[in-house]
Structures are given as C-alpha cells and as structure tokens.
Design an enzyme around this catalytic site. Structure first.
Site, PDB file in Angstrom:
ATOM      1  N   ILE A 156       0.737  -1.108  -0.036  1.00  0.00           N
ATOM      2  CA  ILE A 156       0.165   0.288  -0.239  1.00  0.00           C
ATOM      3  C   ILE A 156       1.318   1.024  -0.209  1.00  0.00           C
ATOM      4  CG2 ILE A 156      -2.161   1.447   0.881  1.00  0.00           C
ATOM      5  CD1 ILE A 156      -2.317  -1.109  -0.073  1.00  0.00           C
ATOM      6  N   ASP A 239     -10.207   3.447 -12.345  1.00  0.00           N
ATOM      7  CA  ASP A 239     -10.042   4.548 -13.408  1.00  0.00           C
ATOM      8  C   ASP A 239      -9.491   5.321 -13.429  1.00  0.00           C
ATOM      9  OD1 ASP A 239     -11.107   2.302 -14.930  1.00  0.00           O
ATOM     10  OD2 ASP A 239     -13.230   3.360 -14.598  1.00  0.00           O
ATOM     11  N   GLN A 278      23.800   8.933 -36.597  1.00  0.00           N
ATOM     12  CA  GLN A 278      22.763   7.666 -37.070  1.00  0.00           C
ATOM     13  C   GLN A 278      22.084   7.204 -36.121  1.00  0.00           C
ATOM     14  OE1 GLN A 278      21.975   6.301 -41.237  1.00  0.00           O
ATOM     15  NE2 GLN A 278      20.107   8.229 -41.654  1.00  0.00           N
ATOM     16  N   HIS A 337      23.615   6.700 -22.905  1.00  0.00           N
ATOM     17  CA  HIS A 337      24.636   7.444 -22.156  1.00  0.00           C
ATOM     18  C   HIS A 337      26.021   6.515 -22.002  1.00  0.00           C
ATOM     19  CE1 HIS A 337      21.657  10.707 -21.271  1.00  0.00           C
ATOM     20  NE2 HIS A 337      21.898  10.898 -20.270  1.00  0.00           N
ATOM     21  N   GLU A 362      -1.467  -0.383 -10.079  1.00  0.00           N
ATOM     22  CA  GLU A 362      -2.481   0.387 -10.688  1.00  0.00           C
ATOM     23  C   GLU A 362      -3.243  -0.524 -11.883  1.00  0.00           C
ATOM     24  OE1 GLU A 362      -4.167   2.260  -9.086  1.00  0.00           O
ATOM     25  OE2 GLU A 362      -2.124   3.829  -8.085  1.00  0.00           O
ATOM     26  N   GLY A 363      -3.045  -1.773 -11.778  1.00  0.00           N
ATOM     27  CA  GLY A 363      -3.062  -2.517 -12.488  1.00  0.00           C
ATOM     28  C   GLY A 363      -2.103  -3.290 -13.186  1.00  0.00           C
TER      29      GLY A 363
HETATM   30  C1  LIG Z   1       5.331  -0.396  -5.339  1.00  0.00           C
HETATM   31  C2  LIG Z   1       4.355  -0.575  -5.474  1.00  0.00           C
HETATM   32  C3  LIG Z   1       2.993   0.245  -5.111  1.00  0.00           C
HETATM   33  C4  LIG Z   1       1.507  -0.808  -5.222  1.00  0.00           C
HETATM   34  N1  LIG Z   1       0.509   0.911  -4.913  1.00  0.00           N
HETATM   35  C5  LIG Z   1      -0.505   0.248  -4.137  1.00  0.00           C
HETATM   36  C6  LIG Z   1      -1.770   0.712  -3.464  1.00  0.00           C
HETATM   37  O1  LIG Z   1      -1.417   1.570  -2.915  1.00  0.00           O
HETATM   38  N2  LIG Z   1      -2.821   0.203  -3.072  1.00  0.00           N
HETATM   39  C7  LIG Z   1      -3.140  -0.834  -3.665  1.00  0.00           C
HETATM   40  O2  LIG Z   1      -4.040  -1.328  -3.065  1.00  0.00           O
HETATM   41  N3  LIG Z   1      -2.191  -1.581  -4.395  1.00  0.00           N
HETATM   42  C8  LIG Z   1      -0.799  -1.139  -4.890  1.00  0.00           C
HETATM   43  N4  LIG Z   1      -0.250  -1.464  -5.549  1.00  0.00           N
HETATM   44  C9  LIG Z   1      -0.070  -3.467  -5.521  1.00  0.00           C
HETATM   45  C10 LIG Z   1      -0.639  -3.001  -7.113  1.00  0.00           C
HETATM   46  O3  LIG Z   1      -1.424  -2.709  -8.074  1.00  0.00           O
HETATM   47  C11 LIG Z   1      -0.537  -4.838  -7.961  1.00  0.00           C
HETATM   48  O4  LIG Z   1       0.914  -5.396  -6.878  1.00  0.00           O
HETATM   49  C12 LIG Z   1      -0.917  -5.339  -9.416  1.00  0.00           C
HETATM   50  O5  LIG Z   1      -2.047  -4.949  -9.164  1.00  0.00           O
HETATM   51  C13 LIG Z   1      -0.649  -6.578  -9.428  1.00  0.00           C
HETATM   52  O6  LIG Z   1      -0.994  -7.745  -8.257  1.00  0.00           O
HETATM   53  P1  LIG Z   1       0.131  -9.041  -8.362  1.00  0.00           P
HETATM   54  O7  LIG Z   1       1.526  -7.855  -7.853  1.00  0.00           O
HETATM   55  O8  LIG Z   1      -0.631  -9.490  -6.737  1.00  0.00           O
HETATM   56  O9  LIG Z   1       0.636  -9.867  -8.859  1.00  0.00           O
HETATM   57  P2  LIG Z   1      -0.684 -11.013  -8.819  1.00  0.00           P
HETATM   58  O10 LIG Z   1      -2.392 -10.411  -9.666  1.00  0.00           O
HETATM   59  O11 LIG Z   1      -0.372 -12.103  -8.799  1.00  0.00           O
HETATM   60  O12 LIG Z   1       0.261 -11.030 -11.511  1.00  0.00           O
HETATM   61  C14 LIG Z   1       1.044 -12.064 -11.440  1.00  0.00           C
HETATM   62  C15 LIG Z   1       1.209 -12.044 -12.608  1.00  0.00           C
HETATM   63  O13 LIG Z   1       0.316 -12.640 -13.334  1.00  0.00           O
HETATM   64  C16 LIG Z   1      -0.337 -11.552 -14.141  1.00  0.00           C
HETATM   65  N5  LIG Z   1      -2.077 -12.303 -14.547  1.00  0.00           N
HETATM   66  C17 LIG Z   1      -2.571 -11.737 -13.740  1.00  0.00           C
HETATM   67  N6  LIG Z   1      -3.833 -12.633 -13.836  1.00  0.00           N
HETATM   68  C18 LIG Z   1      -4.171 -12.315 -15.002  1.00  0.00           C
HETATM   69  C19 LIG Z   1      -5.449 -12.181 -16.270  1.00  0.00           C
HETATM   70  N7  LIG Z   1      -6.049 -12.373 -16.016  1.00  0.00           N
HETATM   71  N8  LIG Z   1      -4.653 -12.181 -17.650  1.00  0.00           N
HETATM   72  C20 LIG Z   1      -2.880 -12.232 -17.480  1.00  0.00           C
HETATM   73  N9  LIG Z   1      -2.011 -11.533 -16.946  1.00  0.00           N
HETATM   74  C21 LIG Z   1      -2.614 -11.888 -15.962  1.00  0.00           C
HETATM   75  C22 LIG Z   1       0.406 -10.329 -14.300  1.00  0.00           C
HETATM   76  O14 LIG Z   1       0.068  -9.003 -14.851  1.00  0.00           O
HETATM   77  C23 LIG Z   1       1.282 -10.425 -13.431  1.00  0.00           C
HETATM   78  O15 LIG Z   1       2.474 -10.505 -15.167  1.00  0.00           O
HETATM   79  C24 LIG Z   1       1.312  -1.521  -4.928  1.00  0.00           C
HETATM   80  C25 LIG Z   1       2.235  -2.703  -6.411  1.00  0.00           C
HETATM   81  C26 LIG Z   1       3.662  -1.834  -6.172  1.00  0.00           C
HETATM   82  C27 LIG Z   1       4.480  -2.964  -6.710  1.00  0.00           C
END
Ligand SMILES: Cc1cc2nc3c(=O)[nH]c(=O)nc-3n(C[C@H](O)[C@H](O)[C@H](O)COP(=O)(O)OP(=O)(O)OC[C@H]3O[C@@H](n4cnc5c(N)ncnc54)[C@H](O)[C@@H]3O)c2cc1C
Length: 378
Positions: A156, A239, A278, A337, A362-363
C-alpha cells in the site's frame, strides 16, 4: 478539435515545471538512495495547491481537473518518479470521497487531505488478491454502530504514513464481490498497525507498506458509499488513477528524452558529438515518436473524464501505452549514455527503475489488455 493548452493550463505547466526544477530535481538522487519520504517536498506541494487539484475550492481544494493533474504529475515525473507517484496516488482518496462520500464526509475529509497536509492511502491489494481484486479476504464485521475490521493489506503506497486510509473489506463475505465495502480508517485507530515496509527497485522514496487490521473498530459513519458498493468504488478509483500512472510514465519518458538530447550534444566520440551518429539519431526518433503517441493518449483519456464521457478503455490504453513507452524510452536513454548511464551519478538507471513500476501498479499491463480487449470485443 483543439490540441492546445488553455492559457491557464500553460500557466500551470510553467509553475509545475519551475517547481520540479527547483524543488524536486535537487532531492531526486538522495531520496532514491535513502528511500526517505520527502516530507519537505510534500509540504511544498501542499502549499502550492498541487495536492488539492481536482477537489473543488468550496471543499478546501484547488479546483482544476484531470488535465491539470496530468500536467503537474508529468512535469514532476520528469525529475523524480517517486515524488510524482506520491502526489498522484495521494489524490485517489479525495477523488473517492468526492465521488462517493456523503456531504458530511466531504466536509470532514476533503479540507484535510486536499490542501490541509494530511496524507492518504488506498488499500485494496492483499497477499492473495492482486490482479484478482475480487479475492479480498479482509472482513468488516458489523457490531452495533461500528465495523470491526480484520485482515492484511500489502503493497500500500504511503500506507505507513497515511492519516487516512480507504480500506476495502467485505461486510458480507457470502455475497462475494458484491459484499465488498469501502471504509475510512484513520491512523492510530486501535487494532490498525503497520507491518513490513518494502525495499523496492524503484520509486524508492514513495513508501510501500503492509497494513494489519486486527479487530480494528471504526464507526459505521466511516463507510464510503453503500455496503456492497466497494468493488465499484475501487474500480472507479482505479480508472482515474490509471490516468495518474500514465502521467507518471509520460513524465519519466519525457525526462529521459531530455537527458538524452543534452548528453548527445555534449558527449564527443570519434571527434564529434554523438548526436551526429545516425544510429543514435534513430533512437531519438523512436523515443520522440512513442512519447508523442503516449502524450496524446493520456491527455485524451483525461479530456474524456473531464467532459463526463466514458473513459475506462481510453485510460487503460493510455496507461498500457505510456508505461511501456516509459520503460522503452528510459532504457534507450540509458543506452545512449553508455557506461555513464549505468552509473548512479546520472539519473538514467533511476529512471529505468522508476519506469518499471508503471507497468505493474494500478493494474499490470496484462490486466490492462484484459480491460481493453473486453471493451473492444464487447
Ligand atoms: C510499488 C507498489 C505500489 C503499490 N501501491 C498500491 C496501493 O497503493 N494500493 C493497492 O491497493 N495496491 C497497490 N499495489 C499493488 C498492485 O496494484 C499489484 O501489485 C498489482 O495489481 C498486481 O498484483 P500482484 O502483485 O498480486 O500480481 P499478480 O496478480 O499475482 O500477477 C502476477 C502475474 O500474473 C499476471 N496476471 C494476473 N492475472 C492475469 C490475467 N487475468 N490475465 C493475464 N495475466 C494475468 C500479472 O499481469 C502478472 O504478470 C502496489 C504495488 C507495488 C509494487
């Protein structure tokens, strides 16, 4: 069709650019190395009214809209991806209250979080609920006039510093995703504690924390929207937030291109500036082309939102494209660089690390492809 900024948008860009150069750039390297939250910059962003953009003046905000936000976040991201992330993600709380909160909640929270200096976080993700946000296991059990929240949130942004966190928890697990609700939890509420603060690859000055709720009791008046509306609130929040991440990505890409242009004019090899080569000119051409595409997609998504038109697909396209552009451009800029790009004396390796997160939070890019293909295929 008019691709020009208005006079007031030009002023916002000038102010944001000067702010980024004077207040953000000098700290960027240090806060990246230390992983320290830049309290002094946050305070100045509050004083400048950047934190209140998009919140009406009558609620203590600065007014303005998503186009103004894109301008400010991208100008700041040119110099520091972490500071841009801090500003951009801070805004989600206020936007959620503005859209779904009661009049009482608006009057209570917005003056504090818009330009009042209070910090915020948006807590959806859990260890087993990332891309699959509907798998949230945190519960908010009704007990008289209160909810008792139990569960763990992870990753978070700003969660360890936030004065107010919007927590997504199930008020009725039997209803699955339709049982999810959004609840404001203030810092210091008994039963709410901070777990692990992450060590990250990039945007290191923006804090990323685990939040633990263990019988955390909050009054029911802290519910945002209705019970069961939480998933919709989260998706609407994301969104809008995707335009914010796309703005961060756009700014990082623009900053990396600017660094490359000046370096290529200074660096001499084979008796002439490397700008004369180039092979590198074509890199610049590719970088500029991709940035131009990203820029118009981001502003178009913001424009659709500002004018009250559907923008889910366009925000997803803008975020997918801008984040992949940021990584492409930052990597090419590092390459331009040479060995110096790989050293921490130059900002390129930081830009590469900061760009990467825009493809994940954010996805992820993959989830954006799901959103886009669904919208296109119907
Ligand atoms: C630095 C940082 C800050 C963040 N801040 C916040 C925050 O403020 N609030 C909050 O709520 N969350 C936050 N997050 C969480 C972030 O939104 C999630 O990490 C992100 O949505 C991915 O979820 P996951 O890490 O569990 O990966 P997973 O969902 O486990 O995904 C693993 C892999 O599977 C792929 N995958 C999953 N489902 C599918 C599908 N249906 N089709 C194809 N591929 C798929 C993913 O793209 C990824 O490559 C943060 C994350 C980070 C790293």
């Amino acid at each position: 069709m008019d691709f020009k900024f208005s006079k007031s948008e030009e002023v916002i860009q000038k102010v944001a650019r000067e702010f980024a150069e004077k207040e953000v750039a000098p700290l960027a390297e240090e806060i990246d190395k230390s992983g320290r939250f830049p309290e002094e910059t946050f305070k100045k962003m509050v004083e400048c009214g950047f934190t209140g953009i998009g919140v009406p003046v009558e609620y203590g905000g600065s007014g303005g809209d998503d186009i103004a936000k894109v301008i400010v976040v991208s100008e700041i991201a040119k110099k520091c991806g972490a500071t841009a992330a801090i500003l951009s993600i801070h805004g989600i709380f206020g936007q959620t209250i503005l859209r779904f909160g009661t009049e009482e909640q608006k009057q209570k929270y917005l003056p504090l979080v818009a330009n009042g200096g209070k910090k915020t976080a948006f807590a959806l993700t859990e260890p087993n609920a990332g891309s699959d946000a509907a798998a949230v296991k945190t519960v908010a059990v009704s007990d008289g006039d209160d909810y008792v929240i139990t569960g763990t949130k992870c990753f978070i942004t700003g969660g360890n510093l936030a004065d107010y966190v919007i927590v997504f928890a199930s008020t009725d697990p039997s209803k699955g995703v339709k049982g999810l609700s959004a609840i404001v939890v203030p810092k210091g509420t008994p039963g709410f504690s901070i777990g692990k603060v992450e060590h990250k690859m990039g945007i290191r000055a923006s804090q990323t924390a685990e939040l633990i709720f263990d019988g955390c009791r909050v009054p029911k008046e802290n519910l945002v929207g209705k019970e069961g509306q939480g998933f919709k609130i989260a998706m609407v929040g994301l969104d809008g937030a995707r335009i914010g991440v796309a703005s961060q990505a756009l700014g990082i890409a623009e900053g990396a291109l600017e660094e490359s242009v000046s370096y290529m004019k200074e660096r001499v090899q084979f008796g002439k500036p490397i700008a004369a080569l180039q092979g590198l000119q074509w890199y610049i051409s590719d970088m500029a082309t991709r940035i131009e595409c990203a820029r118009w997609m981001v502003y178009r998504a913001a424009y659709l939102k500002v004018t009250g038109q559907p923008f889910t697909k366009e925000a997803a396209i803008a975020k997918l494209n801008a984040s992949e552009t940021a990584s492409f451009v930052a990597n090419k800029a590092l390459q331009i660089h040479g060995g110096y790009g790989y050293m921490q004396d130059y900002p390129l390796e930081r830009m590469v690390r900061d760009a990467k997160i825009t493809e994940i939070y954010e996805g992820t890019s993959e989830i954006h492809k799901v959103v886009i293909s669904r919208a296109v295929l119907g």
